[in-house]
Structure formats: structure tokens, C-alpha cells
Write a protein that holds these residues in place. Sequence first.
Motif, PDB file in Angstrom:
ATOM      1  N   LEU A  88      12.787 -29.586  62.426  1.00 57.22           N
ATOM      2  CA  LEU A  88      11.527 -28.909  62.111  1.00 57.22           C
ATOM      3  C   LEU A  88      10.699 -29.721  61.117  1.00 57.22           C
ATOM      4  CD1 LEU A  88      12.630 -25.169  61.683  1.00 57.22           C
ATOM      5  CD2 LEU A  88      11.568 -26.243  63.681  1.00 57.22           C
ATOM      6  N   LEU A  89       9.417 -29.800  61.363  1.00 58.62           N
ATOM      7  CA  LEU A  89       8.515 -30.517  60.453  1.00 58.62           C
ATOM      8  C   LEU A  89       8.512 -29.906  59.060  1.00 58.62           C
ATOM      9  CD1 LEU A  89       5.545 -31.158  62.898  1.00 58.62           C
ATOM     10  CD2 LEU A  89       6.764 -32.926  61.623  1.00 58.62           C
ATOM     11  N   GLU A  90       8.669 -28.591  58.986  1.00 56.50           N
ATOM     12  CA  GLU A  90       8.605 -27.916  57.682  1.00 56.50           C
ATOM     13  C   GLU A  90       9.738 -28.319  56.753  1.00 56.50           C
ATOM     14  OE1 GLU A  90       5.944 -25.646  60.242  1.00 56.50           O
ATOM     15  OE2 GLU A  90       7.904 -26.594  60.531  1.00 56.50           O
ATOM     16  N   GLY A  91      10.827 -28.846  57.285  1.00 57.37           N
ATOM     17  CA  GLY A  91      11.952 -29.232  56.448  1.00 57.37           C
ATOM     18  C   GLY A  91      11.851 -30.661  55.957  1.00 57.37           C
ATOM     19  N   LEU A  92      12.460 -31.582  56.698  1.00 55.50           N
ATOM     20  CA  LEU A  92      12.552 -32.974  56.260  1.00 55.50           C
ATOM     21  C   LEU A  92      11.215 -33.685  56.215  1.00 55.50           C
ATOM     22  CD1 LEU A  92      15.817 -33.915  58.172  1.00 55.50           C
ATOM     23  CD2 LEU A  92      15.553 -33.657  55.711  1.00 55.50           C
ATOM     24  N   PHE A  93      10.209 -33.174  56.914  1.00 55.37           N
ATOM     25  CA  PHE A  93       8.907 -33.835  56.925  1.00 55.37           C
ATOM     26  C   PHE A  93       7.897 -33.174  55.981  1.00 55.37           C
ATOM     27  CE2 PHE A  93      10.861 -35.678  60.514  1.00 55.37           C
ATOM     28  CZ  PHE A  93      10.148 -36.826  60.859  1.00 55.37           C
ATOM     29  N   LEU A  94       8.316 -32.117  55.295  1.00 54.32           N
ATOM     30  CA  LEU A  94       7.419 -31.448  54.350  1.00 54.32           C
ATOM     31  C   LEU A  94       8.133 -31.187  53.021  1.00 54.32           C
ATOM     32  CD1 LEU A  94       4.660 -30.046  53.839  1.00 54.32           C
ATOM     33  CD2 LEU A  94       5.688 -27.937  54.700  1.00 54.32           C
ATOM     34  N   ILE A  95       9.053 -30.254  53.009  1.00 57.22           N
ATOM     35  CA  ILE A  95       9.700 -29.866  51.755  1.00 57.22           C
ATOM     36  C   ILE A  95      10.404 -31.036  51.078  1.00 57.22           C
ATOM     37  CG2 ILE A  95      11.557 -28.457  50.776  1.00 57.22           C
ATOM     38  CD1 ILE A  95      10.913 -26.344  52.885  1.00 57.22           C
ATOM     39  N   PRO A 105       9.964 -34.574  65.815  1.00 55.13           N
ATOM     40  CA  PRO A 105       9.939 -33.315  65.070  1.00 55.13           C
ATOM     41  C   PRO A 105       8.929 -32.321  65.631  1.00 55.13           C
ATOM     42  CG  PRO A 105       8.772 -35.025  63.857  1.00 55.13           C
ATOM     43  CD  PRO A 105       9.451 -35.704  65.010  1.00 55.13           C
ATOM     44  N   ILE A 106       9.205 -31.040  65.408  1.00 52.33           N
ATOM     45  CA  ILE A 106       8.362 -29.974  65.928  1.00 52.33           C
ATOM     46  C   ILE A 106       8.005 -29.000  64.814  1.00 52.33           C
ATOM     47  CG2 ILE A 106      10.358 -28.560  66.612  1.00 52.33           C
ATOM     48  CD1 ILE A 106       8.669 -27.634  69.037  1.00 52.33           C
ATOM     49  N   ALA A 126      -3.926 -38.910  58.409  1.00 52.72           N
ATOM     50  CA  ALA A 126      -4.194 -37.512  58.075  1.00 52.72           C
ATOM     51  C   ALA A 126      -4.653 -37.341  56.630  1.00 52.72           C
ATOM     52  CB  ALA A 126      -2.947 -36.668  58.325  1.00 52.72           C
ATOM     53  N   LEU A 127      -4.112 -38.171  55.737  1.00 48.78           N
ATOM     54  CA  LEU A 127      -4.380 -37.997  54.309  1.00 48.78           C
ATOM     55  C   LEU A 127      -5.464 -38.932  53.782  1.00 48.78           C
ATOM     56  CD1 LEU A 127      -0.671 -37.619  53.107  1.00 48.78           C
ATOM     57  CD2 LEU A 127      -2.354 -35.791  53.461  1.00 48.78           C
ATOM     58  N   GLY A 128      -5.845 -39.928  54.582  1.00 47.41           N
ATOM     59  CA  GLY A 128      -6.900 -40.842  54.156  1.00 47.41           C
ATOM     60  C   GLY A 128      -6.473 -41.817  53.079  1.00 47.41           C
ATOM     61  N   ARG A 129      -5.175 -42.095  53.019  1.00 47.80           N
ATOM     62  CA  ARG A 129      -4.672 -43.101  52.080  1.00 47.80           C
ATOM     63  C   ARG A 129      -3.397 -43.700  52.667  1.00 47.80           C
ATOM     64  NH1 ARG A 129      -2.673 -38.119  49.769  1.00 47.80           N
ATOM     65  NH2 ARG A 129      -0.530 -38.333  48.983  1.00 47.80           N
ATOM     66  N   VAL A 149       2.485 -34.831  64.517  1.00 48.65           N
ATOM     67  CA  VAL A 149       2.742 -35.007  63.090  1.00 48.65           C
ATOM     68  C   VAL A 149       1.426 -35.140  62.326  1.00 48.65           C
ATOM     69  CG1 VAL A 149       3.668 -36.606  61.365  1.00 48.65           C
ATOM     70  CG2 VAL A 149       5.065 -35.943  63.331  1.00 48.65           C
ATOM     71  N   GLN A 150       0.485 -35.900  62.886  1.00 50.99           N
ATOM     72  CA  GLN A 150      -0.800 -36.067  62.202  1.00 50.99           C
ATOM     73  C   GLN A 150      -1.515 -34.730  62.018  1.00 50.99           C
ATOM     74  OE1 GLN A 150      -5.084 -38.361  62.875  1.00 50.99           O
ATOM     75  NE2 GLN A 150      -3.239 -39.203  63.830  1.00 50.99           N
ATOM     76  N   GLU A 151      -1.515 -33.902  63.065  1.00 51.03           N
ATOM     77  CA  GLU A 151      -2.146 -32.589  62.954  1.00 51.03           C
ATOM     78  C   GLU A 151      -1.438 -31.725  61.916  1.00 51.03           C
ATOM     79  OE1 GLU A 151      -3.741 -31.969  67.532  1.00 51.03           O
ATOM     80  OE2 GLU A 151      -1.618 -31.668  67.068  1.00 51.03           O
ATOM     81  N   PHE A 152      -0.113 -31.776  61.904  1.00 49.47           N
ATOM     82  CA  PHE A 152       0.672 -30.991  60.954  1.00 49.47           C
ATOM     83  C   PHE A 152       0.370 -31.420  59.521  1.00 49.47           C
ATOM     84  CE2 PHE A 152       4.469 -30.524  58.311  1.00 49.47           C
ATOM     85  CZ  PHE A 152       4.717 -29.165  58.436  1.00 49.47           C
TER      86      PHE A 152
END
Length: 305
Positions: free
Chosen positions: A150-157, A180-181, A225-228, A287-290
Motif C-alpha cells: 500500500l502506498l500509505e505505508g512504505l511510500f508515505l508514513i 504499489p497501490i 509531483a513536489l516540484g523539487r 505514484v505521482q498522483e498519490f
Amino acid sequence: MENPILVTGAAGRVGAIGRTVTELLLKQGKAVRAMVRNEDQRAQALRDMGAQVVVGNLLDLDSMHRVIAGCKTMYFGMSVSDDYLEATVNVAAVAKHHDVKAFINMSQMTLSQMSITETTASPQHKLHWLAEQALNWSGLPVVHVRPTVLLEGLFLIFISDSVRKSNQIRLPFGEGKTSPIAAEDVARVVATLLANPQPHIGKTYHLTGPQSEDMHFYAQEYSKALGRAITFQDVPVESWRDGLLERGLPVHLVDHLVTMADLHRAGAYDRMSEDVLTLTGRSPLSVQEFVRKNAATFTASAKET
């Protein structure tokens, strides 16, 4: 009166699949019984949405009778826990007693690579595999849903701090590819299955994001996505494990996350499925949209700069 659809884990934290499923079903005009562990603000928020909220414990037979009685369709999901198998069998036994007609089970995609002779080092993966076996043996009308990471885990938190403070994605994934989803896409699939489960009974669905790429590619997606400029920094598994333990995470969860890291390095998450699009008619988030949707989490505040 319409039998309510039962959603366990409806309060939710990481990913909040149960909560999102509840919201989606209510928007469709479905009657929803939302099971929560505690009576708190999150429970009240579900009630305010229109759900019938019930407090229950997946490990307690008496409370599960109260939760399941009167429901013919249900969603079962539980976070990583060493009680996972006991909870699954407990809920399945009560569901069978009350003649549940559709049991949507949240599982994991790694199980597609497991068998009676093949497992992983994660105790959670083994519990998930055994739970699927038990549900299949039970004779319940089951649908298994197996999302990838899940994106919310290893790709966010787990990386928001390093992205925010040093513009780095720091994970022990090596050169492995992964797909990831987002939890909202998983929830859309689950809501679709719950709304009309009968055509899907006995099936297993594998859910991935729209791409399977390595972490250098995803670092570029974060950058756009973040512009940096965001870069990927591979880190040793052992030091990453030590860091997770220092954060106070349970050993059972840490062992599971470390196994996921090892599997990523080995390329075991390099897999794709069209099941999200086929079932819901909409492609999953990239991922970019997320990252764009969660940009504030990855951006330093004035206090940090």
C-alpha cells in the motif's frame, strides 16, 4: 428491511480501507454496519455519515455474534497482528453460524507466491496464508482480495520525514521493481464486491498500481509531483530494522516489514494486474498522483526550515 453490509475495521488508521469502504457504500445508499474497536471520535464520525456503528472485538465470540447477526454480506480486514489467524477463524466460525452469503476477505498479494512448501520469513505472511486456507476449508462463500504494497505505508508514513527533511526516499529496496497501490483503490474494489458479491464468490483478485518500476523511477515521480528534486537512497536492511524498532514498532510488525523489504530487493513485488480497472472501470492512482494528493505531508513547514 435491507440487511446491512458489515464492514470490520471501519474506524481504520493506516490506509483506512474499512472507513473508505463504509463511506463508498453509504454514498450508494447501502445500509452499512460499521464495526469499531472503541467508541471514540472516529466511531462518531462514522455514525454521522449514516452508518450503524457497533463496538466489537474480533477475538471475542460473544461480541462477534452481536456484530454479525443480521448481516448477509461482510468485509473482513485486520491490521498486522500475531492474533491474525485466531481472529480470522473466530470471525469465520460466527459468520458461518449466521449463514453469511458473501465474505470478502482482505489478504496480501505475496500469498500468490506461497504454498504448502513455500513461505517467507514474515510470520504475518504465514498467518495470512493459513487464514486463507481456513476460510477455503470453512465452506463460506469467500472472495479473497490480495493487494500489493500500500502506498500509505512504505511510500508515505515510513518515508515522509526523509523526503520532507532531506529530499530522499530512504528504503532498503535495492534495484527491485514494485507496483504499489493506494488504499482508496483497494477500497473501491472492496465496495464493488460488497455491492454485488455473487458473481465473484470463490474468486481471488490481485490488486496493483498502474506501474511496476524501481525506486529511482518513483523518485522521479515524487520530484514531478513536489516540484523539487527527490532521490532514492538504498539503505541497509539491518539499520532500517533497527530504526523501526527504535520507533517502538512491535517486533511482529517489524519482522513483516523487513521481509517485505527483502522481497522487494529480490524483485518479488514486480507484478501487474488489471483487476482494479476490470472491477471498477477506473484505473488506480499512479505514484505521482498519490504524492501530489499528499504533497503537504512531504513538504517542510516553516517551523522545519
